[in-house]
Write an enzyme that holds these catalytic residues in place. Structure first.
Site, short mmCIF file in Angstrom:
data_model
loop_
_atom_site.label_atom_id
_atom_site.label_comp_id
_atom_site.label_asym_id
_atom_site.label_seq_id
_atom_site.Cartn_x
_atom_site.Cartn_y
_atom_site.Cartn_z
N GLU A 7 44.29 -8.42 -40.50
CA GLU A 7 45.00 -7.55 -39.56
C GLU A 7 45.11 -6.16 -40.17
O GLU A 7 45.47 -6.02 -41.33
CB GLU A 7 46.37 -8.15 -39.25
CG GLU A 7 47.34 -7.23 -38.53
CD GLU A 7 46.83 -6.71 -37.19
OE1 GLU A 7 46.43 -7.53 -36.34
OE2 GLU A 7 46.81 -5.47 -37.01
N HIS A 26 53.51 -15.38 -16.78
CA HIS A 26 53.05 -15.32 -15.39
C HIS A 26 52.74 -16.71 -14.85
O HIS A 26 52.18 -17.55 -15.55
CB HIS A 26 51.77 -14.47 -15.30
CG HIS A 26 52.02 -13.01 -15.46
ND1 HIS A 26 52.44 -12.22 -14.43
CD2 HIS A 26 51.90 -12.19 -16.55
CE1 HIS A 26 52.56 -10.97 -14.85
NE2 HIS A 26 52.26 -10.92 -16.14
N LYS A 83 50.32 -0.30 -8.59
CA LYS A 83 50.67 -1.73 -8.66
C LYS A 83 52.16 -1.98 -8.58
O LYS A 83 52.61 -3.11 -8.52
CB LYS A 83 50.12 -2.35 -9.95
CG LYS A 83 48.64 -2.67 -9.87
CD LYS A 83 48.24 -3.72 -10.90
CE LYS A 83 48.54 -5.14 -10.43
NZ LYS A 83 48.03 -6.19 -11.32
N ILE A 139 41.46 -8.95 -23.19
CA ILE A 139 42.62 -9.82 -22.94
C ILE A 139 43.80 -8.93 -22.52
O ILE A 139 44.72 -8.67 -23.27
CB ILE A 139 42.97 -10.66 -24.18
CG1 ILE A 139 41.74 -11.34 -24.75
CG2 ILE A 139 44.04 -11.69 -23.82
CD1 ILE A 139 41.05 -12.31 -23.81
N CYS A 156 72.02 2.54 -31.24
CA CYS A 156 71.91 3.66 -32.18
C CYS A 156 70.54 3.72 -32.81
O CYS A 156 70.26 4.60 -33.62
CB CYS A 156 73.02 3.62 -33.23
SG CYS A 156 72.67 2.62 -34.66
C1 LIG Z 1 51.50 -2.68 -20.52
C2 LIG Z 1 51.16 -4.13 -20.70
C3 LIG Z 1 51.90 -5.11 -20.03
C4 LIG Z 1 51.58 -6.45 -20.18
N1 LIG Z 1 52.37 -7.40 -19.61
C5 LIG Z 1 52.08 -8.70 -19.80
C6 LIG Z 1 52.92 -9.72 -19.28
O1 LIG Z 1 54.00 -9.44 -18.74
N2 LIG Z 1 52.56 -11.02 -19.41
C7 LIG Z 1 51.40 -11.36 -20.02
O2 LIG Z 1 51.09 -12.54 -20.05
N3 LIG Z 1 50.59 -10.43 -20.57
C8 LIG Z 1 50.93 -9.11 -20.48
N4 LIG Z 1 50.12 -8.16 -21.06
C9 LIG Z 1 48.96 -8.59 -21.78
C10 LIG Z 1 49.27 -9.00 -23.21
O3 LIG Z 1 50.17 -8.13 -23.83
C11 LIG Z 1 47.99 -9.01 -23.99
O4 LIG Z 1 47.04 -9.73 -23.27
C12 LIG Z 1 48.11 -9.63 -25.35
O5 LIG Z 1 49.18 -9.08 -26.07
C13 LIG Z 1 46.82 -9.43 -26.07
O6 LIG Z 1 46.91 -9.97 -27.36
P1 LIG Z 1 45.74 -9.75 -28.38
O7 LIG Z 1 46.09 -10.57 -29.54
O8 LIG Z 1 44.45 -9.97 -27.71
O9 LIG Z 1 45.76 -8.21 -28.67
P2 LIG Z 1 46.68 -7.28 -29.63
O10 LIG Z 1 48.08 -7.65 -29.58
O11 LIG Z 1 46.27 -5.91 -29.28
O12 LIG Z 1 46.16 -7.65 -31.08
C14 LIG Z 1 44.95 -7.17 -31.58
C15 LIG Z 1 45.17 -6.96 -33.06
O13 LIG Z 1 43.93 -6.65 -33.67
C16 LIG Z 1 44.20 -5.74 -34.70
N5 LIG Z 1 42.97 -5.05 -35.04
C17 LIG Z 1 42.29 -4.13 -34.32
N6 LIG Z 1 41.24 -3.70 -34.99
C18 LIG Z 1 41.22 -4.33 -36.18
C19 LIG Z 1 40.38 -4.29 -37.31
N7 LIG Z 1 39.33 -3.52 -37.37
N8 LIG Z 1 40.69 -5.07 -38.37
C20 LIG Z 1 41.78 -5.87 -38.35
N9 LIG Z 1 42.60 -5.95 -37.29
C21 LIG Z 1 42.32 -5.19 -36.22
C22 LIG Z 1 45.22 -4.84 -34.10
O14 LIG Z 1 45.91 -4.13 -35.11
C23 LIG Z 1 46.08 -5.80 -33.34
O15 LIG Z 1 47.19 -6.25 -34.10
C24 LIG Z 1 50.47 -6.81 -20.95
C25 LIG Z 1 49.76 -5.83 -21.63
C26 LIG Z 1 50.12 -4.51 -21.54
C27 LIG Z 1 49.42 -3.50 -22.37
#
Ligand SMILES: Cc1cc2nc3c(=O)[nH]c(=O)nc-3n(C[C@H](O)[C@H](O)[C@H](O)COP(=O)(O)OP(=O)(O)OC[C@H]3O[C@@H](n4cnc5c(N)ncnc54)[C@H](O)[C@@H]3O)c2cc1C
Ligand SMILES: Cc1cc2nc3c(=O)[nH]c(=O)nc-3n(C[C@H](O)[C@H](O)[C@H](O)COP(=O)(O)OP(=O)(O)OC[C@H]3O[C@@H](n4cnc5c(N)ncnc54)[C@H](O)[C@@H]3O)c2cc1C
Lengths: 492, 421
Positions: free
Chosen positions: A40, A59, A259, A344, A446
């Site tokens: 990470e 959801h 939306k 995702i 705070c």
């Molecule tokens: C505004 C918003 C609202 C949302 N609301 C909902 C909701 O209500 N319900 C729901 O189910 N989903 C929701 N989602 C979707 C959900 O948040 C995401 O689908 C989910 O958090 C994605 O997880 P992830 O692990 O794929 O990505 P991330 O949490 O983005 O994790 C990716 C990780 O990869 C790391 N990374 C990137 N590049 C590198 C690298 N080169 N080397 C090492 N590490 C790296 C990053 O630092 C990060 O920690 C929402 C998303 C957003 C943005």
């Protein structure tokens, strides 16, 4: 798990990204006898991407188009949450969700969502009339006409879940490397070589769960094929109050203007309003804007008119990882032994446990040995925070460890005992933000003004850090800039 | 440990200490002060500049010196206090729940309670300053603690948003420690700080005070790299074309203090939506009998001297309450802010057999030159009382000493307003 970990030895799986998808996958893989390492770039679990800043809604699954991967994994993921949160000791509020229509014209859209949900196999969907709706949510605008109620919808603290997944994975042998950004992913005989920070890892399989940067990682591996653009969502977070409190997530029927804005209640008891949806270019720019926050407020007040900005505790922006070429999740083998979990976006939090299952199936198909890990422990020992305990328990906690008798964060009633424990858990906190997300110290009214100096002091003491090296969220975000007294004199 | 007290004072800052020692002087002996910090004295311990005590002691003291006067009196009187002990809740029946590492979880009961928990600072988030959320954004009070108590410098290149007193003091403090303070920005057309602080902390060091300016965005991913600032119009909206960027590594906010009334809420005390503090009468008694409030938890004062005076009254009243010596209330007159006045404390005056002089504390809502503050009732043309002031500003509290006969003579609400001459 035959070989020793260490220099040059072949790992089974390297996961890139410790967001909810990476951590759910790590935990799923820890059921088997495997050497798994998570890389990470951020300093803490769940702090690097979308997982830190989203609406936190579980959801129900009526939104995605029938037949898509998103629809299937959303509904499956939702169904997995009861067991998952019970195992991990994570708090979930499952009181359903509502999509609110503000006119008979909008009501037609509810019928459409209902039909879509039924096609996706979502149980417990029902349309409520104005009266039923107002009984459930008395603070809703009287303009509300009707709503789609989805009984299986809920709310969760995304970072709490992600931390618990990571902790459980770590407990079951997964290694986590923080502040180890992946710089290259190259094929080698029988697998891949991953360059992460100063480490070179050799592994049979790679899982790319890098969120916004999954396209870059995929390109490094020579898989390529897609481009990710951030779509920004801004939020307001408020303290709750009786005249604008809500019990469950309230969506709005989408209009040609957008939306709609969600108003929801986090399990920790805040009111959250957002997100906007604005396409952007720079993946690292998570600024809020006056215009964006104003749109959130106007949109939120359409549902909950009495929302009061004097109760604001924070504003922030999250970035959805949107694949330019397609709308669906991309969960695939991008190259032999290299797997993508990309694009995702929402409902990715809900789908995460199902995405993890899906990835493990794909890995199995590619030859991953899935011999069960006999030592696998599915549960975390849940040690509650002081504020969650009964008076009797609190008494006992202070007797056993007097540090529970010292409040560090007054806004959220976080004790020194809570903080020390959060530091020493598996994948424990190392930064001020890490502590904030684990204990809520500094998350209240705070915003750390009061507890900041004390939190810093405890981090230094427990981790043997120099105060000048303590960071908000990893190298480069140091809190302090210099000493006013000679070193050593501060410790009196 | 003993669990019943005549009087429990919550908070051992200047307000709590003044209340406790005044109650002692009134003859009360069974008093307990509960303080969450490791020392008595409250926020003043980090205010190492001078300017305290000009009214109360006719001397210019530093914050710690001023606080020490009250700490010494507390020690002389032998009033017991608990340190490192945080009150978590106050119940309407005057039971308090507190915790401490040494004593564990306590439930104590008192015949009277003085609330003197002080205030906290409004944050960047509370006023919706847009931009990123990097390290290097902190309130002036937090910076003050880091510098004056912990001994660290929070940044080298600073912009200060808000011209409240703590921000002005910190502009000087940063400068004295070798940091560069680029500017102090104030969104209003006037500073909310004391004139003497503008002169002594900004003018003397050549630090520009930009009135009608605000920060429109914070920049930087991990640590602040700069801020965008702009001029604002009469509606406090940024004026297009006036935006410019200032490179800095630190943004200090001094955008207001908010009374810390979480406990008052658990006690069921009625709060004034404008002050954010309790609604009280001239004896500083809240809507809950036997519960008194004073100091910055009641209203944000700009001079600690006023805090001490107010808190001594609260302490005396609490003692009289316990001794059952408070005079019988004949009727209550509401004191209501009218044009040009944001709030008045006390919010009501109890008329009794005794006629007593009443002190009214208030803040103007704007700057007025050559004005008078008038007390009147709706039904009468002529004001009940009139107080001339050459200059009124929201940054400086107005204190009026009103003859008791004024209140004794009326039955209706008294309106307090500004009349420009
Ligand atoms: C505004 C918003 C609202 C949302 N609301 C909902 C909701 O209500 N319900 C729901 O189910 N989903 C929701 N989602 C979707 C959900 O948040 C995401 O689908 C989910 O958090 C994605 O997880 P992830 O692990 O794929 O990505 P991330 O949490 O983005 O994790 C990716 C990780 O990869 C790391 N990374 C990137 N590049 C590198 C690298 N080169 N080397 C090492 N590490 C790296 C990053 O630092 C990060 O920690 C929402 C998303 C957003 C943005
Ligand atoms: C950052 C800052 C700088 C200031 N600088 C100046 C200045 O330069 N000059 C000036 O005249 N005034 C200044 N003030 C105003 C100052 O607050 C008052 O003048 C004075 O300190 C008010 O006294 P107080 O006792 O009401 O509050 P405080 O001094 O804040 O004391 C309140 C006390 O209550 C304790 N407490 C609070 N809650 C609890 C609880 N639940 N349980 C137990 N204990 C509790 C606190 O720890 C604290 O010791 C400043 C205020 C702040 C916030």
């Amino acid at each position: 798990m035959t070989e020793q970990r260490g220099g040059g030895q072949m790992l089974d799986v390297v996961i890139i990204g410790a967001g909810v998808v990476g951590c759910a996958t790590a935990r799923e893989l820890s059921r088997y006898c495997l050497n798994v390492t998570v890389c990470e770039r951020a300093a803490e679990v769940g702090q690097g991407g979308a997982t830190k800043a989203n609406t936190g809604i579980v959801h129900a699954g009526y939104d995605p188009m029938p037949g898509t991967l998103m629809a299937r994994l959303n509904v499956r993921g939702n169904a997995m949450y009861d067991q998952l949160t019970a195992d991990l000791g994570v708090h979930m509020e499952r009181h359903g969700t509502l999509v609110v229509a503000f006119s008979p014209f909008e009501r037609a859209h509810l019928e459409e969502l209902l039909a879509r949900g039924q096609a996706n196999g979502v149980p417990g969907l029902r349309i409520l009339d104005h009266r039923e709706l107002m009984e459930l949510e008395p603070n809703l605008s009287p303009e509300a006409d009707s709503a789609l109620f989805a009984a299986t919808g809920g709310a969760i603290e995304p970072y709490e879940l992600t931390l618990a997944l990571a902790e459980n994975a770590a407990l079951n042998g997964v290694e986590f490397l923080f502040e180890h950004p992946v710089r290259s992913v190259k094929p080698i005989s029988g697998g891949w070589r991953v360059e992460a920070g100063e480490r070179l890892l050799e592994t049979r399989f790679v899982v790319n769960a890098a969120g916004l940067f999954a396209d870059d990682i995929s390109r490094m591996a020579g898989a390529g094929g897609f481009h990710i653009r951030p779509r920004l969502g801004q939020y307001l977070l408020l303290e709750d109050r009786a005249d604008y409190d809500v019990q469950r997530p309230l969506f709005q029927v989408p209009t040609p203007m957008g939306k709609g804005i969600v108003v929801s209640r986090t399990p920790d008891g805040n009111i959250i309003a957002g997100p906007t949806a604005d396409d952007a270019q720079d993946k690292d720019d998570l600024a809020t804007t006056a215009d964006g926050l104003a749109r959130v407020l106007t949109g939120a007040r359409k549902s909950i008119p009495r929302l009061d900005t004097r109760q604001l505790v924070a504003e922030f922006t999250g970035a959805r990882a949107v694949i330019a070429e397609q709308g669906d999740f991309l969960v695939e083998q991008g190259a032999a032994g290299f797997f993508n979990a990309a694009g995702i976006k929402s409902p990715g939090l809900t789908a995460a446990p199902a995405i993890a299952e899906e990835l493990v199936l794909l890995l199995k198909g590619a030859g991953l040995d899935t011999t069960s890990n006999p030592a696998f422990i599915p549960t975390n020992t849940h040690v509650p925070l002081f504020r969650e305990c009964s008076p009797e328990q609190q008494k006992r906690m202070i007797v056993e460890d007097p540090r529970y008798g010292r409040i560090v964060c007054r806004c959220e009633t976080v004790t020194e005992g809570d903080i020390v424990r959060a530091i020493h858990r598996p994948t424990g906190a190392r930064t001020v933000d890490g502590l904030k997300f684990r204990t809520r110290a500094g998350m209240g009214r705070c915003q750390g003004g009061f507890c900041g100096p004390r939190v810093l002091e405890i981090l230094c003491r427990e981790l043997g850090l120099d105060p000048l090296s303590v960071t908000k969220c990893g190298a480069g975000s140091e809190i302090l800039a210099g000493r006013l007294r000679p070193e050593g004199e501060n410790d009196a | 440990m003993k669990t019943e007290y005549d009087l429990i004072v919550i908070g051992g800052g200047p307000a709590g200490l003044a209340a406790a020692t005044a109650a002692y002087d009134q003859g009360l002996r069974d008093i307990l002060i509960v303080e969450r910090d490791r020392f008595l004295g409250g926020i003043l311990n980090q205010c190492i500049h001078t300017g305290f005590g000009l009214q109360e002691f006719r001397e210019e003291l530093t914050g710690p010196e001023y606080a020490q006067r009250f700490v010494d009196k507390t020690l002389e009187d032998g009033i017991p206090f608990l340190l490192d002990t945080m009150v978590l809740a106050v119940r309407p029946d005057r039971t308090i729940v507190a915790i401490s590492p040494k004593l564990g979880r306590l439930e104590l009961h008192a015949k009277a309670i003085v609330l003197s928990m002080g205030c906290r600072e409004r944050t960047r988030a509370a006023i919706m300053v847009p931009g990123t959320r990097p390290a290097g954004v902190m309130t002036a009070g937090t910076a003050q603690r880091y510098m004056n108590v912990e001994g660290y410098l929070p940044g080298h290149n600073v912009v200060i948003l808000g011209s409240g007193d703590v921000g002005l003091i910190m502009a000087r403090r940063f400068t004295l420690e070798g940091a560069r303070v680029n500017a102090v920005l104030e969104i209003m057309p006037y500073s909310t700080g004391l004139t003497r602080n503008i002169v002594q902390c900004l003018d003397d060091y050549g630090i520009p005070l930009l009135l009608n300016h605000t920060v429109t965005s914070v920049h930087g991913g991990k640590r602040v790299t700069g801020v965008s600032i702009a001029q604002v119009d009469d509606y406090r909206r940024p004026v297009p074309g006036t935006e410019r960027e200032i490179a800095c590594d630190t943004l200090i906010t001094s955008v207001g203090l908010v009374p810390e009334n979480e406990l008052s809420k658990t006690a069921g005390v009625q709060l004034d939506p404008i002050t954010g503090g309790a609604v009280v009468n001239q004896r500083l008694q809240t809507s809950v009998p036997g519960v008194f409030a004073c100091g910055n938890v009641l209203q944000v004062h700009d001079l600690v001297d006023n805090v001490s005076e107010e808190s001594q009254r609260a302490g005396r009243s609490a003692a009289l309450y316990v001794q059952d010596k408070l005079p019988q209330t004949l009727r209550s007159i509401r004191v209501v802010p009218a044009s040009g006045i944001r709030y008045v404390v006390p919010q009501c005056v109890d008329v009794t057999e005794q006629t007593e002089t009443i002190k009214l504390f208030m803040r103007p809502s704007d700057v007025f030159k050559g004005a008078s503050v008038e007390l009147r009732t709706d039904s009468r043309e002529e004001p009940l009382a009139k107080f001339r002031r050459s200059r009124l500003t929201p940054g400086e509290m107005v204190v009026l000493t009103v003859q008791g006969t004024v209140f004794a003579a009326v039955e209706a609400d008294i309106l307090v307003g500004v009349k420009v001459l």
